[in-house]
Design a protein around this motif. Structure first.
Motif, PDB file in Angstrom:
ATOM      1  N   LYS A 117    -120.505 -21.799-129.821  1.00  0.00           N
ATOM      2  CA  LYS A 117    -121.717 -22.447-129.113  1.00  0.00           C
ATOM      3  C   LYS A 117    -122.414 -22.981-128.906  1.00  0.00           C
ATOM      4  CE  LYS A 117    -118.098 -20.454-125.263  1.00  0.00           C
ATOM      5  NZ  LYS A 117    -117.774 -19.637-124.002  1.00  0.00           N
ATOM      6  N   PHE A 118    -123.522 -21.550-129.452  1.00  0.00           N
ATOM      7  CA  PHE A 118    -124.855 -21.745-129.912  1.00  0.00           C
ATOM      8  C   PHE A 118    -125.449 -22.332-131.347  1.00  0.00           C
ATOM      9  CE2 PHE A 118    -123.791 -18.331-127.341  1.00  0.00           C
ATOM     10  CZ  PHE A 118    -124.475 -18.773-126.247  1.00  0.00           C
ATOM     11  N   ALA A 119    -124.296 -22.687-131.745  1.00  0.00           N
ATOM     12  CA  ALA A 119    -124.245 -23.318-133.645  1.00  0.00           C
ATOM     13  C   ALA A 119    -125.850 -23.923-133.563  1.00  0.00           C
ATOM     14  CB  ALA A 119    -123.748 -24.102-133.724  1.00  0.00           C
ATOM     15  N   ASP A 120    -125.813 -24.925-132.839  1.00  0.00           N
ATOM     16  CA  ASP A 120    -126.879 -25.909-132.245  1.00  0.00           C
ATOM     17  C   ASP A 120    -128.457 -25.028-132.347  1.00  0.00           C
ATOM     18  OD1 ASP A 120    -125.190 -28.302-133.197  1.00  0.00           O
ATOM     19  OD2 ASP A 120    -125.538 -28.423-131.244  1.00  0.00           O
ATOM     20  N   GLN A 137    -133.395 -22.016-136.371  1.00  0.00           N
ATOM     21  CA  GLN A 137    -133.764 -21.423-138.157  1.00  0.00           C
ATOM     22  C   GLN A 137    -134.707 -22.561-138.542  1.00  0.00           C
ATOM     23  OE1 GLN A 137    -130.020 -21.246-140.132  1.00  0.00           O
ATOM     24  NE2 GLN A 137    -129.975 -19.660-140.917  1.00  0.00           N
ATOM     25  N   GLN A 138    -135.235 -23.891-137.974  1.00  0.00           N
ATOM     26  CA  GLN A 138    -136.296 -24.322-138.464  1.00  0.00           C
ATOM     27  C   GLN A 138    -137.181 -23.916-138.184  1.00  0.00           C
ATOM     28  OE1 GLN A 138    -133.802 -28.267-137.357  1.00  0.00           O
ATOM     29  NE2 GLN A 138    -132.482 -28.483-139.064  1.00  0.00           N
ATOM     30  N   GLY A 139    -137.213 -23.770-137.126  1.00  0.00           N
ATOM     31  CA  GLY A 139    -138.844 -23.364-136.126  1.00  0.00           C
ATOM     32  C   GLY A 139    -138.789 -22.239-135.088  1.00  0.00           C
ATOM     33  N   GLY A 140    -137.693 -21.345-135.254  1.00  0.00           N
ATOM     34  CA  GLY A 140    -137.861 -20.507-134.013  1.00  0.00           C
ATOM     35  C   GLY A 140    -138.571 -21.063-132.962  1.00  0.00           C
ATOM     36  N   PHE A 141    -137.989 -19.806-131.942  1.00  0.00           N
ATOM     37  CA  PHE A 141    -137.351 -19.957-130.561  1.00  0.00           C
ATOM     38  C   PHE A 141    -138.558 -21.034-130.264  1.00  0.00           C
ATOM     39  CE2 PHE A 141    -136.750 -15.404-130.839  1.00  0.00           C
ATOM     40  CZ  PHE A 141    -135.493 -15.368-130.007  1.00  0.00           C
ATOM     41  N   GLU A 142    -139.310 -22.075-130.314  1.00  0.00           N
ATOM     42  CA  GLU A 142    -140.433 -22.980-129.739  1.00  0.00           C
ATOM     43  C   GLU A 142    -139.731 -24.360-130.489  1.00  0.00           C
ATOM     44  OE1 GLU A 142    -141.478 -20.997-131.881  1.00  0.00           O
ATOM     45  OE2 GLU A 142    -143.654 -19.285-131.146  1.00  0.00           O
ATOM     46  N   ALA A 143    -138.897 -24.374-131.720  1.00  0.00           N
ATOM     47  CA  ALA A 143    -137.701 -25.010-131.402  1.00  0.00           C
ATOM     48  C   ALA A 143    -137.275 -25.156-130.774  1.00  0.00           C
ATOM     49  CB  ALA A 143    -137.498 -25.367-133.069  1.00  0.00           C
TER      50      ALA A 143
END
Length: 286
Positions: free
Chosen positions: A208-211, A217-223
Motif C-alpha cells: 500500500k505504501f510502495a509509491d 528514497q528520492q527526497g525524504g519526507f518532503e518528497a
C-alpha cells in the motif's frame, strides 16, 4: 446411506482477539471433558499470539502447566475426532492411542468407515471396528519392526554392538527421546507457517505504501508530502473540470430547449380522441 460433511466441523480460520483468547483459555482450564476440542481451537486460531506468548509451547506451559508433548497428543486427538465425527456419531469416545494409530491415514480410515456404513453397518460399530483394525495393524507392524531390528542387532559383531549402544545413549542424552524430537519438529513447522502468514500480511501492507517509499528514497519526507499534495491538486482539478463540464452541458441543454420552443415545439402531446373531430385532448408533459 449418504454421508455428508457438515459446516459445523470446519476449522475456524480467523485469529482470536486478545479478549476472545483469554476467554477461551479460561474455558480450557475449567474444562473436564473434550479439552482437545478447545485446545485445538486455541491452536488453530492462534490464542498464544493474541495473549503475547512467544510460542505455542510457552502458551500451554504458562497457562495450563502442560508439556509440549502432551499438548500435541491432544491436538492430534482433536483433529482425528473432528474428521471422524463428520461421518460417525460419538467419535469423541476414541482415545489418544486410537488417534495416534490413525492420524497419518485419516483419508483411508474415513473411506473405509463410509464404505461399511453404505454396506449396512451401524455407524458407531463401523468406526470402532475400522479404528481397532488400524490400531492392531500398526501395533503388529511395530512389533515386526522391533523384532527385525533386534535380530539384525543380534547378528552384529560385539564391537559394533558396543559402539551402537554407546552412540544410542549419547544421542538420547543430547537430543532427548525420538518422540520429543518429532514434537519439536512439529512446533518448528508451526512457527514457520505462522511466520510465513505474518510475512504475507506485511508484504500486503507494505504494498500500500510502495509509491511513498520510492518518493521517500528520492527526497525524504518532503518528497512524500509533495507527492500527496500533487495527488490532491490533481483530484481537485478533476473535480473542477467535471463540475464545469456538467454546468456546460446543462447550459447547452437549456439553450436547445429555448430554441425548440421559439420554433414552435413544445413538450405537449396531442392525442386525437376522434379522427373525424377536431376536438383533441392536449396533455402537457412540461
Amino acid at each position: 446411506m449418504m454421508i455428508r460433511k457438515t459446516a459445523k466441523t470446519a476449522p475456524a480460520t480467523r485469529s482470536l482477539t486478545e479478549r476472545e483468547a483469554a476467554a477461551l483459555t479460561v474455558r480450557i482450564r475449567k474444562a473436564v471433558d473434550n479439552v482437545w476440542a478447545l485446545l485445538l481451537e486455541a491452536q488453530e486460531r492462534e490464542a498464544w499470539k493474541a495473549l503475547r506468548h512467544a510460542t505455542w509451547e510457552a502458551y500451554v506451559k504458562a497457562e495450563f502447566a502442560m508439556s509440549r508433548r502432551n499438548s500435541y497428543r491432544l491436538l492430534d486427538l482433536g483433529r482425528v475426532v473432528r474428521e471422524i465425527e463428520d461421518f460417525v456419531p460419538h467419535a469423541a469416545q476414541i482415545t489418544q492411542r486410537d488417534a495416534a494409530a490413525i492420524k497419518d491415514d485419516l483419508p483411508a480410515v474415513k473411506a473405509e468407515i463410509v464404505a461399511r456404513i453404505d454396506r449396512g453397518a451401524e455407524p458407531a460399530k463401523a468406526a470402532t471396528d475400522v479404528i481397532a483394525e488400524k490400531r492392531a495393524a500398526k501395533d503388529k507392524a511395530k512389533v515386526d519392526h522391533d523384532r527385525q531390528r533386534e535380530q539384525s542387532r543380534a547378528a552384529l559383531p560385539d564391537a559394533v554392538k558396543q559402539h551402537v549402544t554407546t552412540r544410542g545413549v549419547a544421542k538420547t542424552k543430547a537430543d532427548g527421546s525420538n518422540v520429543e524430537t518429532v514434537d519439536r519438529v512439529s512446533e518448528l513447522e508451526e512457527r514457520v507457517r505462522g511466520l510465513e502468514a505474518d510475512n504475507a500480511s506485511l508484504k500486503a501492507e507494505n504494498a500500500k505504501f510502495a509509491d511513498m517509499w520510492v518518493q521517500y528514497q528520492q527526497g525524504g519526507f518532503e518528497a512524500v508530502i509533495a507527492g500527496k499534495d500533487e495527488e490532491i491538486r490533481t483530484l481537485n482539478a478533476r473535480l473542477i473540470q467535471e463540475s464545469e463540464d456538467k454546468a456546460g452541458w446543462m447550459k447547452r441543454a437549456k439553450g436547445w430547449q429555448k430554441r425548440a420552443t421559439d420554433l414552435g415545439w413544445s413538450g405537449d402531446v396531442v392525442i386525437p380522441l376522434d379522427p373525424r373531430s377536431s376536438d383533441d385532448e392536449v396533455i402537457s408533459l412540461g
